[in-house]
Design an enzyme around this catalytic site. Structure first.
Site, PDB file in Angstrom:
ATOM      1  N   TRP A 320     -10.967  79.125  23.496  1.00 23.31           N
ATOM      2  CA  TRP A 320      -9.690  79.725  23.109  1.00 23.31           C
ATOM      3  C   TRP A 320      -9.071  80.491  24.263  1.00 23.31           C
ATOM      4  O   TRP A 320      -7.855  80.548  24.409  1.00 23.31           O
ATOM      5  CB  TRP A 320      -9.915  80.661  21.914  1.00 23.31           C
ATOM      6  N   HIS A 321      -9.914  81.077  25.126  1.00 25.99           N
ATOM      7  CA  HIS A 321      -9.397  81.924  26.186  1.00 25.99           C
ATOM      8  C   HIS A 321      -8.642  81.150  27.258  1.00 25.99           C
ATOM      9  O   HIS A 321      -7.759  81.718  27.901  1.00 25.99           O
ATOM     10  CB  HIS A 321     -10.532  82.715  26.837  1.00 25.99           C
ATOM     11  N   GLY A 322      -8.967  79.909  27.476  1.00 24.41           N
ATOM     12  CA  GLY A 322      -8.272  79.210  28.545  1.00 24.41           C
ATOM     13  C   GLY A 322      -8.597  77.739  28.613  1.00 24.41           C
ATOM     14  O   GLY A 322      -9.607  77.271  28.070  1.00 24.41           O
TER      15      GLY A 322
END
Length: 487
Positions: A320-322
């Site tokens: 989800w972060h990147g």
């Protein structure tokens, strides 16, 4: 638009002045807050407003569909799929195409100027949480489209959280509950002053000191350089950057009368990775627990299934972060450490050490804090460097380096270390005054202090001085964006 941009400060002053004038007029006040939030988000790229408003319309319509009780499961699935597909397209298309191109498949290479709409992960997750809560009957569906839209796009929390639940904000936008005065003006000013100081003085100075090393971590210019001090400084940079954003967002919320949950509670004092995630990005941790870990089965299906659910949750949280496989590995490292911690807790030695008293207790706590911090720093290498080969090179330089290059470049800047030490002393003084806030995740709220006019004057003066220091000590040049704006 960023909180540190001059146009934002002008917008904030204008909006707050207008709010003071029209706060008794419900419709006018709500319309003004909504318009200012849309200006904030679409200031540089107006086309982003179409994406943001589409999210709002779909999520609101799905929630209304759910409460009609006509195939609510299908409605929820459609809403979640819409949010995830749009998020995946904008965020992960470049990653998928680059990966396929690496297998010599003839696929179009994404353009270099491909831009991920800033904040898309946060408002997508907020929308999913809202629809799921409506489906579960936890919160009633909002019948007003514009009121739901305001709750989703209000500029203080829009881009990087905190991730709000309906009870945190949406339910307070009705005529009977919409605030008409600032909630705790001193606390609001303190949060703003602390947030701007963290970002413009600490995080931005750290960025100038460590960015050259990480930009050339595998190059000849950093050959033999010890990586660990730079990793320490990056751990501090991302904390000051993100917690500074949260402080500003919460302070802005208080200015307009809304109190939102904190996102950080001294995470680098955590005694385990489990404790770290109770202190770091707490609204995301709760989101992943309530909307991913628990639906996967949580801890209800035995030891092995619980560990699998933990690992899946952290892997998906990392992704989800990147849009990089290094973020997946970052989540995998945290998942492995969480599973390892659960295994350690089953050992008799673990229970014996937890029951230690006196100096042994404090020595064990200090060891756990140091061990946890280094485990988190190991994961930060893969978070900071999105090329896996560079991440592994950075980790190797923890152990293989030239002793004459132990402290070079930004890591040798004595003024930076003195600044960090001064900030640490200030935090330590607060922890001594309020010891529960440093160690206990669920510390009871402190009672409101009955200050004398002189004490209150000194407190306001201290906030003003901190704001002045944030402006004076800020490094010149172009301001780096908030790190979490890219997510």
């Amino acid at each position: 638009m960023s909180f540190t941009d001059l146009p934002f400060l002008i917008l904030l002053a204008t909006v707050y002045a207008l709010w003071l004038c029209c706060r008794q007029h419900y419709r006018l006040c709500a319309a003004m807050l909504l318009a200012s939030s849309l200006i904030f988000y679409g200031y540089h790229q107006k086309w982003l407003l179409a994406l943001l408003l589409t999210y709002c319309v779909v999520n609101w319509a799905v929630s209304c569909w759910i409460v009609r009780r006509k195939q609510p499961g299908l409605a929820l699935a459609a809403g979640v799929v819409f949010n995830l597909i749009v998020l995946a397209y904008w965020k992960y298309t470049p990653l998928v195409l680059r990966t396929l191109a690496g297998f010599d498949l003839e696929v179009p290479v994404p353009a270099r100027d491909w831009a991920i709409p800033f904040g898309i992960s946060f408002y997508a997750f907020t929308g999913i949480a809202y629809m799921v809560d409506v489906y579960r009957g936890i919160t009633p569906a909002e019948t007003s489209l514009w009121r739901y839209t305001l709750s989703a796009v209000f500029f203080p929390h829009l881009v990087a959280g905190p991730i709000l639940r309906p009870d945190d904000f949406l339910t307070k936008l009705k005529p009977a509950t919409m605030p008409a005065r600032t909630d705790e003006p001193f606390e609001a000013m303190l949060l703003l002053a602390r947030g701007y100081f963290k970002k413009t003085v600490l995080a931005d100075r750290l960025a100038l000191a460590i960015d050259p090393f990480f930009a050339h971590v595998a190059g000849a210019g950093t050959e033999g350089v010890w990586a660990l001090p730079f990793v320490y400084l990056y751990a501090l940079q991302i904390y000051f950057d993100f917690s500074g954003y949260t402080d500003i967002a919460r302070g802005l919320g208080l200015l307009f009368g809304y109190r939102w949950p904190d996102n950080f509670n001294l995470p680098y004092l955590a005694t385990s990775v489990q404790d770290f995630w109770r202190r770091w990005h707490m609204t995301l941790s709760l989101f992943l627990k309530d909307y991913l870990y628990v639906p996967l089965g949580g801890s209800r299906h035995g030891w092995w299934r619980t560990n699998l659910n933990l690992m899946l949750t952290m892997l998906l949280g990392g992704l989800w972060h990147g849009a990089s496989w290094s973020f997946l590995l970052w989540g995998g490292i945290h998942g492995t450490l969480l599973v390892g911690h659960r295994c350690w807790q089953l050992c008799p030695l673990s229970a014996r050490l937890r029951e230690a008293t006196g100096w042994r207790r404090w020595a064990w706590r200090a060891f756990c804090i140091a061990l946890t911090f280094h485990g988190v720093c190991l994961a930060w290498c893969f978070f900071r460097l999105t090329v896996l080969s560079q991440s592994f090179t950075c980790v190797a330089k923890w152990f293989v380096f030239d002793p004459e290059k132990m402290l070079v470049g930004g890591a040798a800047d004595l003024s930076l270390w003195l600044l960090l030490a001064a900030y640490g002393i200030g935090v330590a003084l607060v922890c001594v005054s309020f010891p529960s806030s440093a160690w206990e995740r669920d510390a009871a709220p402190r009672p409101r202090l009955a200050w004398s006019p002189l004490t209150r004057g000194f407190a306001w003066g201290g906030c003003a001085a901190l704001l002045v220091l944030a402006a004076v000590l800020s490094p010149g040049g172009e301001k780096p964006p908030f790190i979490y704006f890219q997510f």
